[in-house]
Design a protein around this motif. Structure first.
Motif, mmCIF file in Angstrom:
data_model
loop_
_atom_site.group_PDB
_atom_site.id
_atom_site.type_symbol
_atom_site.label_atom_id
_atom_site.label_comp_id
_atom_site.label_asym_id
_atom_site.label_seq_id
_atom_site.Cartn_x
_atom_site.Cartn_y
_atom_site.Cartn_z
ATOM 1 N N SER A 180 0.847 -1.194 0.000
ATOM 2 C CA SER A 180 0.000 0.000 0.000
ATOM 3 C C SER A 180 0.883 1.244 0.000
ATOM 4 O O SER A 180 2.062 1.177 0.360
ATOM 5 C CB SER A 180 -0.913 -0.005 1.233
ATOM 6 N N PRO A 181 0.340 2.407 -0.399
ATOM 7 C CA PRO A 181 1.157 3.633 -0.416
ATOM 8 C C PRO A 181 1.694 3.973 0.972
ATOM 9 O O PRO A 181 0.970 3.897 1.963
ATOM 10 C CB PRO A 181 0.162 4.696 -0.902
ATOM 11 N N ALA A 182 2.953 4.332 1.020
ATOM 12 C CA ALA A 182 3.572 4.707 2.299
ATOM 13 C C ALA A 182 3.141 6.115 2.698
ATOM 14 O O ALA A 182 2.980 6.987 1.845
ATOM 15 C CB ALA A 182 5.092 4.644 2.183
ATOM 16 N N PRO A 183 2.942 6.348 3.983
ATOM 17 C CA PRO A 183 2.595 7.707 4.428
ATOM 18 C C PRO A 183 3.783 8.646 4.267
ATOM 19 O O PRO A 183 4.933 8.208 4.203
ATOM 20 C CB PRO A 183 2.248 7.507 5.905
ATOM 21 N N VAL A 184 3.495 9.931 4.201
ATOM 22 C CA VAL A 184 4.549 10.953 4.162
ATOM 23 C C VAL A 184 4.567 11.635 5.522
ATOM 24 O O VAL A 184 3.562 12.181 5.975
ATOM 25 C CB VAL A 184 4.300 11.984 3.044
ATOM 26 N N THR A 221 15.445 -3.962 4.586
ATOM 27 C CA THR A 221 14.240 -4.798 4.529
ATOM 28 C C THR A 221 13.057 -4.164 5.255
ATOM 29 O O THR A 221 11.924 -4.639 5.109
ATOM 30 C CB THR A 221 14.527 -6.190 5.118
ATOM 31 N N GLY A 222 13.305 -3.097 5.982
ATOM 32 C CA GLY A 222 12.202 -2.352 6.582
ATOM 33 C C GLY A 222 11.631 -1.307 5.639
ATOM 34 O O GLY A 222 10.636 -0.652 5.959
ATOM 35 N N ASN A 223 12.248 -1.159 4.457
ATOM 36 C CA ASN A 223 11.847 -0.120 3.500
ATOM 37 C C ASN A 223 11.120 -0.662 2.275
ATOM 38 O O ASN A 223 11.013 0.028 1.265
ATOM 39 C CB ASN A 223 13.075 0.650 3.008
ATOM 40 N N LEU A 224 10.632 -1.883 2.348
ATOM 41 C CA LEU A 224 10.025 -2.486 1.161
ATOM 42 C C LEU A 224 8.718 -1.818 0.762
ATOM 43 O O LEU A 224 8.219 -2.038 -0.342
ATOM 44 C CB LEU A 224 9.795 -3.989 1.388
ATOM 45 N N ARG A 225 8.163 -1.005 1.639
ATOM 46 C CA ARG A 225 6.953 -0.242 1.319
ATOM 47 C C ARG A 225 7.305 1.080 0.637
ATOM 48 O O ARG A 225 6.776 1.387 -0.427
ATOM 49 C CB ARG A 225 6.163 0.020 2.594
ATOM 50 N N SER A 226 8.189 1.839 1.251
ATOM 51 C CA SER A 226 8.545 3.155 0.709
ATOM 52 C C SER A 226 9.525 3.054 -0.456
ATOM 53 O O SER A 226 9.579 3.947 -1.307
ATOM 54 C CB SER A 226 9.148 4.032 1.806
ATOM 55 N N ARG A 227 10.290 1.960 -0.498
ATOM 56 C CA ARG A 227 11.259 1.758 -1.588
ATOM 57 C C ARG A 227 11.093 0.354 -2.167
ATOM 58 O O ARG A 227 11.919 -0.540 -1.942
ATOM 59 C CB ARG A 227 12.684 1.956 -1.080
ATOM 60 N N PRO A 228 10.008 0.118 -2.907
ATOM 61 C CA PRO A 228 9.721 -1.238 -3.411
ATOM 62 C C PRO A 228 10.809 -1.805 -4.308
ATOM 63 O O PRO A 228 10.914 -3.030 -4.453
ATOM 64 C CB PRO A 228 8.398 -1.067 -4.176
ATOM 65 N N GLU A 229 11.644 -0.935 -4.883
ATOM 66 C CA GLU A 229 12.719 -1.428 -5.748
ATOM 67 C C GLU A 229 13.729 -2.275 -4.986
ATOM 68 O O GLU A 229 14.452 -3.085 -5.585
ATOM 69 C CB GLU A 229 13.429 -0.262 -6.445
ATOM 70 N N VAL A 230 13.786 -2.117 -3.664
ATOM 71 C CA VAL A 230 14.698 -2.920 -2.841
ATOM 72 C C VAL A 230 14.395 -4.402 -2.992
ATOM 73 O O VAL A 230 15.291 -5.256 -2.942
ATOM 74 C CB VAL A 230 14.605 -2.495 -1.359
ATOM 75 N N ARG A 231 13.134 -4.734 -3.221
ATOM 76 C CA ARG A 231 12.731 -6.137 -3.384
ATOM 77 C C ARG A 231 13.462 -6.824 -4.542
ATOM 78 O O ARG A 231 13.613 -8.042 -4.543
ATOM 79 C CB ARG A 231 11.220 -6.219 -3.634
ATOM 80 N N LEU A 232 13.887 -6.019 -5.514
ATOM 81 C CA LEU A 232 14.521 -6.576 -6.706
ATOM 82 C C LEU A 232 15.971 -6.974 -6.471
ATOM 83 O O LEU A 232 16.503 -7.825 -7.190
ATOM 84 C CB LEU A 232 14.448 -5.569 -7.861
ATOM 85 N N TRP A 233 16.629 -6.328 -5.495
ATOM 86 C CA TRP A 233 18.061 -6.600 -5.331
ATOM 87 C C TRP A 233 18.448 -7.244 -4.010
ATOM 88 O O TRP A 233 19.494 -7.902 -3.927
ATOM 89 C CB TRP A 233 18.885 -5.338 -5.541
ATOM 90 N N HIS A 246 2.624 0.335 12.987
ATOM 91 C CA HIS A 246 2.924 1.719 13.359
ATOM 92 C C HIS A 246 2.905 2.692 12.178
ATOM 93 O O HIS A 246 3.123 3.886 12.365
ATOM 94 C CB HIS A 246 4.292 1.775 14.058
ATOM 95 N N ASP A 247 2.649 2.172 10.978
ATOM 96 C CA ASP A 247 2.594 2.999 9.770
ATOM 97 C C ASP A 247 3.899 3.740 9.531
ATOM 98 O O ASP A 247 3.916 4.900 9.093
ATOM 99 C CB ASP A 247 1.420 3.977 9.832
ATOM 100 N N THR A 248 4.992 3.087 9.853
ATOM 101 C CA THR A 248 6.330 3.640 9.640
ATOM 102 C C THR A 248 7.142 2.634 8.834
ATOM 103 O O THR A 248 6.648 1.571 8.448
ATOM 104 C CB THR A 248 7.049 3.862 10.983
ATOM 105 N N GLU A 249 8.392 2.964 8.609
ATOM 106 C CA GLU A 249 9.311 1.962 8.081
ATOM 107 C C GLU A 249 9.524 0.875 9.140
ATOM 108 O O GLU A 249 9.317 1.114 10.336
ATOM 109 C CB GLU A 249 10.660 2.608 7.757
ATOM 110 N N GLY A 250 9.951 -0.287 8.712
ATOM 111 C CA GLY A 250 10.381 -1.285 9.678
ATOM 112 C C GLY A 250 11.673 -0.795 10.302
ATOM 113 O O GLY A 250 12.625 -0.461 9.580
ATOM 114 N N PHE A 251 11.744 -0.742 11.625
ATOM 115 C CA PHE A 251 12.864 -0.055 12.276
ATOM 116 C C PHE A 251 13.222 -0.737 13.589
ATOM 117 O O PHE A 251 12.366 -1.322 14.261
ATOM 118 C CB PHE A 251 12.479 1.401 12.561
ATOM 119 N N PHE A 252 14.501 -0.625 13.952
ATOM 120 C CA PHE A 252 15.010 -1.170 15.210
ATOM 121 C C PHE A 252 15.839 -0.102 15.901
ATOM 122 O O PHE A 252 16.636 0.596 15.253
ATOM 123 C CB PHE A 252 15.884 -2.402 14.952
#
Length: 345
Positions: free
Chosen positions: A75-79, A235-247, A331-337
């Motif tokens: 789904s679209p990531a929030p800004v 891997t926490g950015n697969l929503r906001s940066r879907p291109e990461v899934r490719l690499w 949390h509607d954020t990036e995956g984060f630690f």
């Protein structure tokens, strides 16, 4: 159309090949693929996530929770915007944004964060952005600065700092008083950091272009607080940066964890006694987060983990409950630690 185009631009043989391929595609049934016995492969196809990551998340979260994560990632990531208190305040920024056709909602957890509800144009194209009244930064990333909790007059080191989102946040929490040493290995990224500091009115940053693994050799200092936010598998950015899934590959996790370990060990050497060390990543893996921090505490025997407050996420895994994790689907954020450590000796 495709067949005629192939015939016109190539020849009859090409046209026949295109026609055959189109017929195969027409006859293709995705349902047959989704009938495979390997559930991870089915979910990977259904949600467009790497198969290894799907397996990993199912093992970590359970199938039901993992599927919720995959769904939200599609789904679209929030800004999220962070108000720059060096130039304005929350109330003034809200009014300024409204005049520019942007509606925002204050966050319930963090005092300097807004979520964009609607906007006539991308926030980066607003006059208020150009004037440095806000910074576009994910809520989870802003949280890392609050966990660090820098004070005016302190010496802070921001490791892997560019392009400067966390650096500028630290500066505003310090009210532009004290000193921040911002380290990055990339000359180009340091240039971007400097430009951001100028736009945001930050005046207390000294930049260093260097490999963070060389910190003890090149920086003879004792810092009050150090923030380590190293390169990771994203891997926490697969929503906001879907291109990461490719690499991103499973082997990347091990490679990044090795680099993170070396950087963390290096940065820890310049933390003064009773000083603070905060470690954060936008990775979902244990190897880059809980496993690494637990090993670090046991190996150095000079740091203890304390609660990463403000605590708005979920407790870390592997009994590292003082650390916290944030998830896109929760949390509607990036995956984060985020882990917070105190140097005891």
């Amino acid at each position: 159309v495709a067949v005629n185009l192939a015939k016109k631009m190539l020849d009859d043989n090409a046209a026949r090949l295109v026609n055959a391929l189109l017929r195969q595609i027409e006859d293709f049934k995705i349902e047959k693929v989704l009938e495979r016995e390997d559930k991870a492969e089915v979910l990977a196809l259904k949600y467009s996530h790497p198969t290894w990551f799907v397996r990993y998340m199912i093992e970590l979260l359970g199938e039901e929770e993992a599927i919720k994560l995959f769904e939200v990632n599609n789904s679209p990531a929030p800004v999220w915007l962070r108000v720059n208190t060096l130039k304005t305040d929350k109330e003034k920024l809200i009014k300024t944004l409204e005049r520019e056709g942007t509606k925002v909602a204050p966050d319930a957890d963090l005092p300097d964060v807004f979520r964009v509800i609607e906007s006539r144009k991308p926030p980066i194209r607003l006059s208020s952005f150009s004037r440095g009244l806000f910074y576009i930064q994910d809520k989870a990333s802003v949280l890392a600065g609050h966990v660090l909790d820098p004070k005016p007059g302190e010496l802070i080191v921001d490791v892997c700092a560019a392009p400067g989102g966390k650096t500028s946040h630290i500066a505003q929490l310090m009210e532009n008083e004290g000193k921040i040493i911002a380290i990055d290995i990339s000359r180009l990224r340091i240039k971007a950091l400097k430009n951001n500091m100028k736009r945001l009115g930050v005046k207390i940053v000294e930049t260093k272009i260097m490999d963070a693994r060389d910190i003890p050799r090149k920086l003879k200092i004792e810092a009050d607080r150090v923030l380590v936010d190293p390169a990771c598998s994203s891997t926490g950015n697969l929503r906001s940066r879907p291109e990461v899934r490719l690499w991103v590959k499973k082997k990347d996790v091990k490679r990044f964890a090795k680099l993170q370990w070396e950087i963390l060990k290096s940065a820890a050497e310049i933390v003064k006694e009773n000083g603070i060390l905060v470690y954060s990543t936008c990775s979902m893996t244990l190897e880059e987060n809980e496993y690494l921090i637990k090993r670090f505490i046991e190996d150095t025997n000079s740091f203890k983990i304390v609660k990463a407050e403000p605590f708005i996420g979920k407790p870390g895994f592997n009994d590292l409950t003082n650390a916290q994790r944030l998830f896109p689907h929760l949390h509607d954020t990036e995956g984060f630690f985020i882990a917070k450590l105190v140097k005891t000796r």
